[in-house]
Design a protein around this motif. Structure first.
Motif, PDB file in Angstrom:
ATOM      1  N   MET B   1       0.824  -1.145  -0.063  1.00  0.00           N
ATOM      2  CA  MET B   1       0.026   0.012  -0.081  1.00  0.00           C
ATOM      3  C   MET B   1       0.780   1.087  -0.101  1.00  0.00           C
ATOM      4  N   LYS B   2       0.530   2.172  -0.922  1.00  0.00           N
ATOM      5  CA  LYS B   2       1.339   3.635  -0.926  1.00  0.00           C
ATOM      6  C   LYS B   2       0.712   4.453   0.068  1.00  0.00           C
ATOM      7  N   TYR B   3       1.685   4.969   0.634  1.00  0.00           N
ATOM      8  CA  TYR B   3       0.984   6.040   1.637  1.00  0.00           C
ATOM      9  C   TYR B   3       1.480   7.375   0.971  1.00  0.00           C
ATOM     10  N   GLU B   4       0.562   8.355   1.451  1.00  0.00           N
ATOM     11  CA  GLU B   4       1.039   9.770   1.369  1.00  0.00           C
ATOM     12  C   GLU B   4       1.344  10.352   2.464  1.00  0.00           C
ATOM     13  N   ALA B   5       2.423  10.999   2.855  1.00  0.00           N
ATOM     14  CA  ALA B   5       2.409  12.020   3.960  1.00  0.00           C
ATOM     15  C   ALA B   5       1.873  13.428   3.886  1.00  0.00           C
ATOM     16  N   VAL B   6       1.304  13.747   4.827  1.00  0.00           N
ATOM     17  CA  VAL B   6       0.458  14.922   5.254  1.00  0.00           C
ATOM     18  C   VAL B   6       1.236  15.919   6.198  1.00  0.00           C
ATOM     19  N   ILE B   7       2.111  17.067   5.952  1.00  0.00           N
ATOM     20  CA  ILE B   7       2.596  17.556   6.698  1.00  0.00           C
ATOM     21  C   ILE B   7       2.218  19.200   6.926  1.00  0.00           C
ATOM     22  N   GLY B   8       1.996  19.555   7.999  1.00  0.00           N
ATOM     23  CA  GLY B   8       1.938  21.084   8.519  1.00  0.00           C
ATOM     24  C   GLY B   8       2.914  21.542   9.539  1.00  0.00           C
ATOM     25  N   LEU B   9       3.434  22.837   9.152  1.00  0.00           N
ATOM     26  CA  LEU B   9       4.194  23.143  10.077  1.00  0.00           C
ATOM     27  C   LEU B   9       3.859  24.453  10.837  1.00  0.00           C
ATOM     28  N   GLU B  10       4.411  24.592  12.139  1.00  0.00           N
ATOM     29  CA  GLU B  10       4.148  25.729  13.001  1.00  0.00           C
ATOM     30  C   GLU B  10       5.378  26.353  13.262  1.00  0.00           C
ATOM     31  N   VAL B  11       5.620  27.500  12.739  1.00  0.00           N
ATOM     32  CA  VAL B  11       6.942  28.341  12.707  1.00  0.00           C
ATOM     33  C   VAL B  11       6.687  29.323  13.986  1.00  0.00           C
ATOM     34  N   HIS B  12       7.500  29.413  14.887  1.00  0.00           N
ATOM     35  CA  HIS B  12       7.398  30.658  15.821  1.00  0.00           C
ATOM     36  C   HIS B  12       8.729  31.267  15.481  1.00  0.00           C
ATOM     37  N   VAL B  13       8.482  32.729  15.247  1.00  0.00           N
ATOM     38  CA  VAL B  13       9.641  33.343  14.905  1.00  0.00           C
ATOM     39  C   VAL B  13       9.758  34.549  15.844  1.00  0.00           C
ATOM     40  N   GLN B  14      10.942  34.756  16.612  1.00  0.00           N
ATOM     41  CA  GLN B  14      10.967  35.871  17.489  1.00  0.00           C
ATOM     42  C   GLN B  14      11.322  37.312  16.891  1.00  0.00           C
ATOM     43  N   LEU B  15      10.605  38.101  17.146  1.00  0.00           N
ATOM     44  CA  LEU B  15      10.860  39.454  16.372  1.00  0.00           C
ATOM     45  C   LEU B  15      12.026  40.331  16.979  1.00  0.00           C
ATOM     46  N   LYS B  16      12.572  40.822  16.020  1.00  0.00           N
ATOM     47  CA  LYS B  16      13.706  41.647  16.574  1.00  0.00           C
ATOM     48  C   LYS B  16      13.486  43.129  16.945  1.00  0.00           C
ATOM     49  N   THR B  17      12.546  43.156  17.787  1.00  0.00           N
ATOM     50  CA  THR B  17      12.267  44.590  18.176  1.00  0.00           C
ATOM     51  C   THR B  17      13.378  44.620  19.284  1.00  0.00           C
ATOM     52  N   LYS B  18      13.426  46.085  19.713  1.00  0.00           N
ATOM     53  CA  LYS B  18      14.471  46.523  20.880  1.00  0.00           C
ATOM     54  C   LYS B  18      13.854  46.066  22.214  1.00  0.00           C
ATOM     55  N   THR B  19      12.579  46.117  22.385  1.00  0.00           N
ATOM     56  CA  THR B  19      12.048  45.689  23.375  1.00  0.00           C
ATOM     57  C   THR B  19      10.684  44.539  23.413  1.00  0.00           C
ATOM     58  N   LYS B  20      10.507  44.336  24.670  1.00  0.00           N
ATOM     59  CA  LYS B  20       9.502  43.090  24.585  1.00  0.00           C
ATOM     60  C   LYS B  20       8.008  43.488  23.997  1.00  0.00           C
ATOM     61  N   ALA B  21       7.420  42.430  24.029  1.00  0.00           N
ATOM     62  CA  ALA B  21       5.914  42.692  23.223  1.00  0.00           C
ATOM     63  C   ALA B  21       5.181  43.560  24.094  1.00  0.00           C
ATOM     64  N   PHE B  22       5.230  43.417  25.457  1.00  0.00           N
ATOM     65  CA  PHE B  22       4.261  44.263  26.378  1.00  0.00           C
ATOM     66  C   PHE B  22       4.752  45.071  27.561  1.00  0.00           C
ATOM     67  N   CYS B  23       5.997  45.337  27.431  1.00  0.00           N
ATOM     68  CA  CYS B  23       6.894  46.278  28.336  1.00  0.00           C
ATOM     69  C   CYS B  23       8.134  46.627  27.780  1.00  0.00           C
ATOM     70  N   GLY B  24       8.863  47.402  28.499  1.00  0.00           N
ATOM     71  CA  GLY B  24       9.904  48.299  27.944  1.00  0.00           C
ATOM     72  C   GLY B  24      11.301  47.325  28.154  1.00  0.00           C
ATOM     73  N   CYS B  25      11.125  46.191  28.720  1.00  0.00           N
ATOM     74  CA  CYS B  25      12.527  45.655  28.864  1.00  0.00           C
ATOM     75  C   CYS B  25      13.251  45.125  27.603  1.00  0.00           C
ATOM     76  N   VAL B  26      14.592  45.102  27.537  1.00  0.00           N
ATOM     77  CA  VAL B  26      15.329  44.870  26.519  1.00  0.00           C
ATOM     78  C   VAL B  26      14.985  43.495  25.849  1.00  0.00           C
ATOM     79  N   ASN B  27      14.901  43.190  24.708  1.00  0.00           N
ATOM     80  CA  ASN B  27      14.472  42.062  24.030  1.00  0.00           C
ATOM     81  C   ASN B  27      15.895  41.480  23.505  1.00  0.00           C
ATOM     82  N   GLU B  28      16.747  40.554  24.396  1.00  0.00           N
ATOM     83  CA  GLU B  28      17.886  40.602  24.129  1.00  0.00           C
ATOM     84  C   GLU B  28      18.261  38.910  24.641  1.00  0.00           C
TER      85      GLU B  28
END
Lengths: 482, 477, 95
Positions: B1-28
């Protein structure tokens, strides 16, 4: 007259005229505290009675006048425990914005007021320390959750205090203790530094001996805060300057759902007399309907507990507060055990009840039926008010369905306790401002409060009406016999 | 029996902002533990989040670049669960009103064009970092990373082979680099990827049970993990056994996926709207403004380079493999409009210099004007290719231009007839045997003699001219 | 019955709340009463209404991407029940 019995505006006058020194204010308060505090227990822990720094004498409207704040408002380095075991030992490394504003105006934090644990309650009986007692009759509750804040002002152990109001927690104790308490419009005052109960309902507000003090304090603590994304970018009126405007021609609505058959007759009587007094001052009245009033408590107990269950998730023993690491039998991973033990022992019964209910209404399969539905009914409740405010400036209601009840009277009946909030809850759901001020005494000598609700950011109209009423009556001059 | 693979990807990308998403701490990355912290990202009682405007714009940009439908009205939601790296025991994320949805990425794999649909792009805050000291009964938490802005890009399960996945990730990374919103460095964790994979009999529409794969630290590892997982699932299906829905970790050393000792129950995240943040409602013009700031994206650039400069897909792909390189290429053309030679030099000597020093074209510090000039000098015969390579080395070390260096070192290619003839005569005189070999029919001897002339001229002689003149000269021998 | 004892236990687990058997029992009873009361919301016609969930009087609130001073660890670490240097220490997480 001992200085602790005066209002902030009276003290301002004396200080400005150099008739008194700030240390005298604190000394008189300290003495009063020694006499009455053992009977009232308004404070969460012993007051600080700090030495006043020389700077605080020099600048600002509140220069030299001490502040009492509820135990859920953060002040840098001071124990702030929400009267809960789970926050044992927590000293925030920062000031709430309102505290910054108080300090910036020359005031200083004198004490933390006792409260229902995490603001869950209407009687100040769920504090992990002890219940606060009503200065008018110490067998009775002061109301809650800002019971300590109201009682301290009523007992003249404080000049003014700041409380928080999520479903009536400033106004109801203000009514039960015969003081003036205001819940501002949602977003009028910054919530940064207020340990959150229900984020979309909470507001910090002043509890004071008279309307002028309340206006003064609101002016100081209001304003846009860039640290609070829900704070409104609106100018702050000079509330005290606007107090003395004439109320002739103001239109006040009386919602029929708040004056039902079978309501407490003394409260009905008091409100009727208040209405008549206002009428004599030129205010006109009209009866209206707020048709969704009967659903307010149900909506509140879904939304508020849902938000609370999420806000209280952070109390887990990891970074601060109580941590319970004793191993139990459960055979669960040690981390899970730690969470459960810490939260199991750290939270009181009411907190557990609300966390459980809140988690339930958000859980898989129930979100639509409960939280989503409640959010829609909330919109309908707000619409009711919007419609009324098209024709009227203000709304007049009782604050509480009863005067102060006895300690222990409602502790075994949570639903009954929740229904004490029936008149106050809608204002939080709609985000509108509301004040409670004294308008009578029961035959047994317990205070009765009237509530005035206003349009969003319409606090100046509320103060105007309240001030004229107050100046033309003498309820605010009544004091408990302590 | 031949099978087909079904693949989905979830990619997380860290944004290169100077500060964090919800506060002014350095994003480093890489700071000393628990130093980039404040009441907000620690989730201290009473703290409140405020959205980083840059993070907002970057998220919208990615959505637009991936051909998604941008959402005008965006909101945040709380995702509730307990974990020590999550300070509030909820994560501010997005549930039903994310930044963008329904986009696509076109990839070209093994000679075929494929469209991989993008389900959604949303913004959330990162958790802290946990460390598990070997042999101890405790773990350690560092909240430096807590609150960093993370973009989650979820694909539809449109990939059908590890090669598809590899190409998707490569193309996605290139787009993100072009937008300059993240370093996309899997080693530093600024790009993370989880995969969902299931198998189904070829031709079947219904999806099989999927496994979630985690802990892959490079694109290579993802390809290897998927390859392994396909085989593993095939074997199970061949034995007529069911596939368990589980989470598996890629073990780099053992080169296999292993079952994660599972979290007991399925998560009930109890999503509800984040009450501490308002609704974000962008006017159409604001979205258009963000759209206008999008640079020319890789696909478009590739097409344009192939069209305008006549490159093959392969060659164009090399030049556009970084936006910096593509821009540099076009800068050079302003000074010397010869696309093929410039491309060859960039893809050849310049690229190997970049690689050996592991730096970007910008860090190389080689002015496009200078490189262009150098190339033009080769093309116009002033210097030989060989000499040019030396000049390039000097250019890379100093900031001198090629003409100055050529003049200083007297590297000018010798093409003049009289000069060359002198050297040619010398070479002929010194290599009687080779001359005889050539005259007796050995063609290679010519190249040897040319080589000798190059040697005598220290490489400066113009090889073509030498060859021609040598041939003529030898006729007279 | 709207909520069973098992429901209460499951919820308590989701909320990481340690409850004794007595607590589970009394919560079940109390929540049953409260949920019955809350059911009155089913009577309301919400078909034409949007949900009111987010900040009433504001929208589009941002901060610029400019760094602000962080807290010194010395202000935070002393609050922790368990630490190792400047790390928070927790019982090991078993995966």
């Amino acid at each position: 007259m001992k200085l602790n019995f005066l209002t902030a505006h009276e003290l301002q006058g004396l200080l400005a005229a150099k008739k008194i020194e700030p240390v005298q204010i604190l000394a008189d308060i300290e003495e009063r505290c020694r006499i009455v505090e053992p009977k009232i227990r308004a404070y969460a822990r012993a007051p600080f009675f700090r030495k006043i720094s020389s700077e605080s004498r020099l600048q600002g409207e509140l220069s030299g006048i001490p502040a009492v704040i509820k135990d859920n408002i953060c002040s840098d380095g001071d124990l702030t425990e929400c009267c809960s075991r789970i926050l044992e030992g927590f000293r925030p490394p920062y000031d709430a914005t309102v505290v910054e504003k108080l300090k910036g105006n020359g005031s200083f934090i004198m004490a933390k007021a006792n409260m229902d644990e995490f603001a869950f309650g209407s009687s100040c009986e769920t504090s992990c320390f002890y219940p606060t007692r009503n200065p008018w009759n110490t067998d009775h509750v002061p109301g809650g959750s800002s019971g300590g804040a109201a009682a301290s002002v009523a007992a003249d152990e404080a000049i003014f205090s700041l409380g928080s109001d999520t479903g009536g927690s400033i106004r109801q104790p203000a009514a039960l203790c015969g003081v003036v308490g205001l819940k501002p419009t949602y977003g009028r005052v910054s919530r940064y530094g207020l340990i959150a109960f229900a984020s979309s309902l909470d507001q910090i507000g002043p509890l004071t001996k008279d309307v002028r003090d309340n206006a003064l304090l609101l002016k100081i603590i209001s304003g846009h805060d860039e640290k609070d994304s829900t704070s409104a970018d609106m100018p702050v009126p000079d509330y005290p300057a606007l107090l003395e405007k004439d109320v002739r021609g103001m239109r006040v609505a009386i919602p029929r759902e708040y004056f039902v058959e079978g309501m407490d007759p003394e409260i009905r009587q008091s409100l009727t007399e208040a209405k008549n007094k206002l009428g004599s001052l030129g205010v006109s009245f009209g009866e209206v309907s707020l048709p969704h009033t009967e659903y307010a408590v149900a909506v509140y107990y879904i939304i508020a507990t849902a938000e609370a269950s999420s806000n209280l998730a952070r109390f887990d023993g990891v970074q601060y507060g109580l941590r319970n690491s004793e191993k139990t039998n459960s055979g669960q991973p040690p981390l899970i055990s730690m969470y459960k033990e810490t939260r199991g022992r750290g939270f009181g019964a009411e907190a557990k009840r609300r966390i459980t209910l809140g988690t339930y209404v958000l859980s898989s399969g129930y979100y639509d039926a409960y939280y989503l539905r409640a959010s829609k009914v909330r919109a309908l409740i707000k619409d009711d008010f919007d419609k009324v405010f098209k024709e009227f400036d203000l709304i007049l209601t009782p604050t509480s369905p009863t005067a102060a009840f006895k300690l222990g009277e409602k502790t075994n009946d949570p639903l009954n306790m929740y229904l004490s909030d029936i008149y106050t809850i809608s204002a939080n759901l709609a985000g509108i401002p509301a004040i409670s001020l004294p308008c009578g005494l029961t035959k047994k000598g317990l205070p009765i409060g009237m509530q005035v609700l206003g349009k969003p950011f319409g606090e100046e109209d509320i103060f105007r009406l309240a001030y004229q009423y107050e100046q033309n009556t003498a309820w605010h001059k009544e004091k408990p016999k302590l | 029996m031949k099978y087909e693979a079904v693949i989905g990807l979830e990619v997380h990308v860290q944004l290169k902002t100077k500060t964090k998403a919800f506060c002014g701490c350095v994003n480093e990355f890489g700071s000393k533990e628990n130093t980039n912290i404040c009441p907000v990202c620690l989730g201290l009682p009473g703290s409140l989040p405020v959205l980083n405007e840059k993070a907002y714009k970057m998220s919208m940009k990615v959505g637009l670049a991936l051909d998604c439908v941008p959402r005008q009205c965006v909101k945040f939601d709380r995702k509730n669960y307990f974990y020590p790296d999550l300070p509030k025991n909820f994560q501010i994320s997005q549930y039903d009103m994310p930044f963008a949805e329904n986009g696509a990425l076109d990839i070209y794999v093994n000679g075929q064009d494929k469209k991989i649909r993008i389900k959604r792009v949303h913004l959330e805050e990162d958790a802290g970092k946990l460390m598990h000291p070997e042999g101890e009964s405790y773990s350690l938490v560092d909240f430096n990373r807590a609150g960093a802005p993370l973009l989650e890009i979820v694909s539809e399960p449109d990939m059908h082979s590890p090669d598809d996945a590899y190409q998707y990730l490569t193309d996605l990374k290139l787009i993100i680099q072009y937008l300059d919103i993240s370093d996309c460095d899997m080693e530093k964790g600024s790009l993370r990827c989880d995969a969902n994979i299931s198998l189904r009999p070829e031709g079947q529409v219904k999806l099989g049970t999927k496994a979630e794969l985690k802990n892959m630290n490079s694109f290579k590892a993802i390809k290897a993990a998927l390859t392994y997982e396909i085989k593993r699932q095939e074997k199970i299906l061949e034995n007529k056994e069911p596939i368990a829905q589980e989470t598996r970790l890629w073990d780099e050393e053992k080169e296999q996926t292993i079952l994660m000792r599972s979290k007991e129950e399925a998560h009930d995240y109890r999503y509800f709207p984040e009450p501490d943040l308002p609704i974000f409602d962008l006017a159409g013009e604001e979205i258009q403004d963000i759209m206008d700031t999008l640079p020319e994206l890789p696909k478009a650039k590739l097409g344009r380079f192939m069209g305008s400069y006549g490159f093959s897909q392969k060659d164009a792909a090399v030049i556009i493999s970084s936006k910096g390189l593509a821009d540099y290429f076009e800068s050079c053309l302003k000074f010397f409009n010869a696309p093929k030679p410039v491309a060859n030099w960039l893809a050849g000597p310049v690229f190997s210099e970049m690689n050996s020093r592991n730096i970007s074209i910008v860090s190389l510090g080689l002015a496009p004007e200078h490189l262009a000039k150098l190339i033009s000098r080769v093309e116009d015969g002033s210097i030989s290719r060989l000499v040019a390579k030396d000049v390039l080395s000097v250019m890379l070390k100093t900031s001198q231009g090629p003409d100055a260096i050529i003049k200083d070192k007297g590297l000018q290619q010798v093409s003049g007839a009289s000069e060359l003839n002198k050297i040619i005569d010398e070479a002929i005189a010194n290599n009687k045997k080779s001359v005889d070999d050539y005259l007796s029919g050995k063609e290679n001897a010519l190249m040897f003699l040319v080589g000798q002339v190059m040697k005598l001229s220290s490489g400066k002689a113009n090889p073509k001219a030498v060859k021609d003149m040598m041939t003529e000269r030898l006729k007279k021998c | 019955m709207r909520i069973s004892k098992d429901d209460v236990k499951n919820i308590a687990n989701l909320a990481r709340l340690g409850l004794t058997d007595i607590e589970v029992e009394s919560l079940q009873v109390q929540l049953e009463v409260i949920l019955e009361y809350i059911d009155k919301l089913k009577k309301v016609d919400v078909s034409k209404t949007h949900a009111l969930t987010n900040a009433l009087y504001v929208k589009n609130v941002y901060r610029p991407d400019i760094p602000k001073a962080s807290l010194d660890p010395s202000k935070v670490m002393p609050l922790s029940p368990a630490r190792e240097g400047n790390f928070f220490k927790v019982p090991k997480i078993i995966e």
